[in-house]
Design an enzyme around this catalytic site. Structure first.
Site, PDB file in Angstrom:
ATOM      1  N   ASP A 354       0.846  -1.178   0.000  1.00 18.83           N
ATOM      2  CA  ASP A 354       0.000   0.000   0.000  1.00 18.83           C
ATOM      3  C   ASP A 354       0.893   1.244   0.000  1.00 18.83           C
ATOM      4  OD1 ASP A 354      -2.718   1.167   0.404  1.00 18.83           O
ATOM      5  OD2 ASP A 354      -1.790   1.926   2.245  1.00 18.83           O
ATOM      6  N   GLU A 383       1.697   0.236  -4.911  1.00 18.08           N
ATOM      7  CA  GLU A 383       1.214   1.507  -5.429  1.00 18.08           C
ATOM      8  C   GLU A 383       2.391   2.481  -5.468  1.00 18.08           C
ATOM      9  OE1 GLU A 383      -3.267   2.334  -4.040  1.00 18.08           O
ATOM     10  OE2 GLU A 383      -1.879   2.275  -2.361  1.00 18.08           O
TER      11      GLU A 383
END
Ligand code: CA
Length: 674
Positions: A354, A383
């Site tokens: 994340d 990400e």
């Protein structure tokens, strides 16, 4: 940067006496900055359980004193049975408790600047009680389900062979029609033979039928936001608020109080998926913690685990109140050891990071080297962005633009995602599949997996002015994920004037593009059944009614469900769609200029290992039929906008021109000349 108040300097004589007579204890230290903290070199922080006695180790160099509390219960109101002073020894605060204390709960507490801070859960705890407020000493051997020693990762080699299916543990089974007994639990992923009331396959059997290679689970480590003491009341959260990184979430277990239960049930889930031939990816959130001032990090090693603004406030690249300082040696070590633990103890097969752009590149590469040393097939992606500004310079962070400097780690392609459907931040905007005339180059960029290719006009790609992947295995291609609107909901907004049948064509075109592109394809669970969250674009706490995968979707949208399933099988059967290297893509994949921003055509020739030596792909984003000149020869169409038939949709060969249906993907195979 906050300063660490130094402890008072002891009289020199006392220091000398300490060194002379207490040489097994470390002298009481003082540090001017967090960077001065000595690194603890061993891999034994936390608790080491043994029947004869368990040893506790806490790293907190600037603490003036430290305590261990032992509890018989995880009840927050319970008093400790014992409070033990920890001893500073060999770089850690430590104590050994004699006897078998299997099942005992514990906390640590430190004294800083003359003040005892609130007690906290050991950041290295591998078991906890209800709500993770206390660690638990457990004999980990008791947590292995039968057959665990024989658990093996399903065969898998190249990252681009993966087909990732992203889902939330609870969403997978919470639908009243799922037919699954353990709704909302890890065990819900272990059940076989489940169906809807109408008899359609659900659950694990459905995943097998669909053909995905990896299940990607939204946060399944222990997070804050669901009260584990009240799981009879419906509660819902995605779980991006980490609390205990090395422990499964309690609300997904059948008994959050007994630390062994959640561990065993998580292992049962992994085991069941592995037996079904599916690997497991965990979504990990090391970039921030759910709590800030009173997080376990902050209460046990104040300020060390976080980045700060020049004014001394917590910096906030996560937009969740803090950001973790991955670049500090003991933070980097914590992240690496935590990931190693999930691989070793739980047999997890991959990780999705994340807000990976918050992490520094060196940490990510160290993690990659370590995990790939354990197993070279571990899948890593993240990400490549942040949710806010970070004090750490862009040049050293694992941003998408820096992906080429990451080793065997992929980044999500928002270029592809938004090229297909329009920006997630401009919900009315359209993309290639929904009618935009200027997004073909962004989609082509995704087709080649964000690598250098001589036929991409990089100055026309939506976000990236240059290729950012060294290899296609560094690019995750997708049309939607848990964030923002589901693809179906998005198309309902951006294309409100189009009939549902037209929007379903767009959905199929988007998914077909993802599944035929080089790079790693990633599907949001249920997208093949036109999953809707009733227009909710941030459903992180919206409850089951919004978030549940509605299993009757496959009956309501059978054509698209079958189409996606068959495309997955097509991809798996044909190496041409996963050439695997930048060189091969440049050599074997050639775009055919169409002069039309709504039409993409390319050809894959002589793909190594593929029975199909000549493949022609046509993607028509227009609302009208488009005529495309076929290359010379006889062609058999195996994919159109509605179906996938590897033996040929029609018996008659095609030649001359292809009439590509509105909003359709088309794949044709050249018939070998005799
Ligand atoms: Ca929890």
């Amino acid at each position: 940067m906050p300063t660490v108040c130094p402890t008072p300097i002891r009289p020199l004589v006392f220091v000398l006496l300490s060194i002379l007579f207490v040489n097994c204890s470390d002298p009481r230290p003082q540090y001017n900055t967090l960077e001065d903290y000595p690194v603890y070199p061993y891999g034994d922080l936390g608790v080491a359980y043994r029947p004869a006695g368990s040893t506790f180790k806490l790293w907190s160099p600037a603490a003036q004193d430290a305590r261990l509390r032992l509890y018989a219960s995880d009840d927050p109101a319970a008093e400790p049975d014992e409070v033990i002073d920890l001893e500073r020894k060999n770089g850690a605060w430590t104590a050994t408790v004699a006897g078998d204390i299997d099942g005992t709960y514990y906390t640590f507490q430190i004294k800083m600047n003359g003040r005892w801070l609130p007690e906290a859960t050991d950041i290295y705890a591998t078991a906890v009680g209800t709500n993770g407020m206390r660690g638990q000493v457990v004999n980990i051997l008791d947590t292995d389900p039968p057959g665990w020693a024989d658990d093996r990762r399903p065969p898998f080699t190249a990252p681009t062979d993966a087909v990732i299916y992203e889902m939330h543990v609870r969403d997978f089974s919470s639908d009243p029609g799922s037919g699954i007994t353990h709704k909302g639990k890890f065990l819900g992923l272990t059940e076989r033979g489940t169906t809807t009331p109408a008899g359609d396959t659900t659950g694990l059997d459905y995943l097998v039928k669909l053909g995905v290679t990896h299940v990607h689970l939204l946060p399944s480590f222990d997070f804050v936001s669901v009260d584990e003491a009240d799981t009879d009341t419906e509660q819902y959260n995605w779980g991006y608020d980490p609390q205990n990184y090395n422990v499964p979430e309690g609300s997904y277990s059948t008994d959050p109080a007994d630390g062994k239960v959640r561990i065993r049930e998580f292992k049962q889930m992994v085991q069941a998926l592995h037996r079904a031939g599916i690997r497991v990816v965990m979504d990990v959130v090391y970039n921030h913690t759910g709590r800030t001032e009173n997080s376990n990090f902050q209460l046990l090693v104040p300020d060390y685990f976080y980045r700060f603004n020049p004014d001394g406030t917590f910096s906030n690249a996560s937009a969740c109140g803090n950001e973790v300082a991955s670049e500090r040696p003991m933070v980097r070590k914590f992240i690496r050891e935590s990931l190693e633990y999930w691989v070793d103890e739980y047999h997890v097969d991959g990780f999705r990071f994340d807000l990976m752009g918050i992490h520094d590149i060196a940490t990510m590469n160290e993690v990659s080297a370590s995990l790939h040393g354990i197993d070279s097939t571990i899948l890593l992606y993240g990400e490549g962005w942040t949710a806010g500004d970070s004090p750490l310079p862009d040049s050293v962070r694992a941003l998408k633009a820096n992906t080429a400097r990451l080793t065997r780690i992929a980044a999500f392609s928002d270029d592809m995602r938004d090229g297909l459907k329009g920006s997630v931040f401009e919900v009315e905007e359209r993309g290639f599949v929904s009618g935009a005339r200027n997004r073909a180059e962004s989609v082509k960029f995704g087709i080649v997996g964000a690598v250098p290719h001589p036929q991409i006009a990089y100055d026309s790609v939506n976000y990236s002015r240059a290729p950012w992947a060294r290899q296609p295995a560094q690019c995750v291609n997708y049309a939607s994920c848990h964030d923002n609107h589901t693809l179906w909901d998005r198309l309902a907004i951006s294309n409100a004037g189009d009939a549902p049948a037209a929007r379903e064509q767009m959905q199929r075109l988007a998914l077909a593009t993802v599944l035929t592109s080089q790079g790693i394809p990633f599907l949001h669970a249920g997208t093949e059944m036109l999953r809707s969250k009733d227009g909710d674009e941030n459903s992180y706490q919206s409850g089951d009614a919004v978030n549940a995968i509605r299993w009757d979707g496959q009956r309501r949208h059978p054509q698209t469900a079958a189409y996606v399933r068959d495309l997955i099988a097509l991809r798996k059967a044909h190496p041409a769609f996963r050439l695997g290297s930048t060189d091969r893509i440049a050599r074997h994949l050639t775009f055919i200029p169409t002069g039309d921003g709504q039409l993409i055509a390319y050809r894959i020739t002589d793909a190594p290992g593929d029975q199909w030596s000549d493949i022609f792909v046509v993607l028509n984003g227009a609302a009208e039929r488009r005529s495309v000149k076929l290359p010379e020869g006889q062609w058999r169409q195996v994919v159109d906008g509605e179906r996938v038939v590897p033996t040929g949709i029609t018996s008659a060969p095609e030649s001359g021109n292809l009439a590509a249906a509105p909003r359709s993907a088309n794949v044709l195979v050249r018939i070998a000349e005799r």
